[in-house]
Design a protein around this motif. Structure first.
Motif, short mmCIF file in Angstrom:
data_model
loop_
_atom_site.label_atom_id
_atom_site.label_comp_id
_atom_site.label_asym_id
_atom_site.label_seq_id
_atom_site.Cartn_x
_atom_site.Cartn_y
_atom_site.Cartn_z
N ARG A 1 -3.99 -1.64 0.66
CA ARG A 1 -2.91 -1.63 -0.31
C ARG A 1 -2.66 -0.18 -0.74
O ARG A 1 -3.61 0.58 -0.86
N ARG B 1 1.02 -3.03 6.70
CA ARG B 1 1.02 -4.49 6.87
C ARG B 1 2.24 -5.04 6.14
O ARG B 1 2.72 -4.45 5.17
N SER C 1 0.91 -1.82 0.97
CA SER C 1 1.26 -2.11 2.36
C SER C 1 2.29 -1.12 2.91
O SER C 1 2.36 -0.90 4.12
#
Length: 263
Positions: free
Chosen positions: A183, A206, A185
């Motif tokens: 984190r 991600r 992302s």
């Protein structure tokens, strides 16, 4: 398309649960000679019967099984057997197809990801907060002895690397398991090139639940740049939030894709 996707998901879930159950049961037994050939057959048959593509993406799955079965029969430990199965599954050029060892067993790496480029093993990703990062492994480093990376969880690997400066160094790096998504992302920045042009850079680690507001913030900040690079190398997947990013681009703007992990 929906039926294929549903079939693919069912195949993966079924295979994952079967493999986990089979190996877990073997870990709990005291038998000195685990029946690796039987487990191998169960894994091969599961893929053979449930893989979403009847043509196996063009791979001769029967031949693959015949090639790896003798290696499985020669395995003398769970780690050796696991390595054989993983190699066999990688013959299929798809993601999310793997076998899981019981927790804390098997072979682990240092967390870095690599790509084969011109015959060299090049580091393309280093997990944040990892021992590999703390010891100074960087993007573009070349692993000179990649076979030494794997080993028992928590043990150390003496990695020989050649950096972008051409210098060789040896680092003692802990073997770790990195399964938690990073984190945030989405990360972004700008940089300048010749003639004062400003280029935006977006790194999509991600596509997860935090993506939408991050994409909006990034595109707002980068809207006046002369171009935007979207880096999805080693992206681990996620959900449909990638649509938020793609919605900012239309056919009137050219999008080019390329991959280059070299220094």
């Amino acid at each position: 398309m929906k039926s294929k996707l549903r079939s693919s998901l069912l195949s993966f879930c079924t295979f994952y649960l079967l493999a986990l159950a089979v190996l877990s049961s073997q870990a709990q037994t005291s038998s000195p000679t685990p029946p690796y050939p039987e487990i191998f057959n169960a894994v091969w048959l599961t893929v053979n019967e449930r893989f979403y593509d009847p043509s196996f993406t063009g791979v001769d799955w029967k031949a693959v099984g015949e090639r790896y079965r003798p290696q499985a029969e020669l395995a003398r430990s769970d780690s050796e057997f696991h390595a054989v199965i993983e190699k066999m599954l990688k013959e299929l050029p798809v993601s999310h197809l793997q076998i899981s060892m019981p927790r804390g067993t098997g072979q682990f790496g240092t967390g870095v990801l690599t790509q084969q480029i011109e015959g060299r093993t090049v580091v393309t990703y280093v997990p944040e907060g990892s021992d590999a990062q703390a010891k100074g492994i960087r993007f573009g480093d070349i692993l000179l002895e990649p076979n030494k990376e794997l080993g028992a969880l928590g043990s150390y690997s003496d990695l020989r690397l050649r950096g972008c400066d051409g210098k060789t160094r040896t680092l003692k790096v802990r073997r770790e398991s990195h399964s938690q998504p990073e984190r945030p992302s989405i990360r972004w920045r700008t940089f300048s090139i010749d003639d004062g042009k400003r280029i935006g850079y977006i790194r999509a680690v991600r596509f997860d639940d935090d993506v939408a507001p991050l994409v909006d913030a990034a595109m707002s900040e980068l809207k006046n740049t002369n171009g935007i690079i979207i880096d999805v190398r080693d992206n681990t997947g996620g959900n449909m939030s990638f649509v938020r990013l793609s919605s900012y681009f239309t056919r009137s703007y050219p999008i080019k894709f390329f991959a280059d992990f070299r220094c």
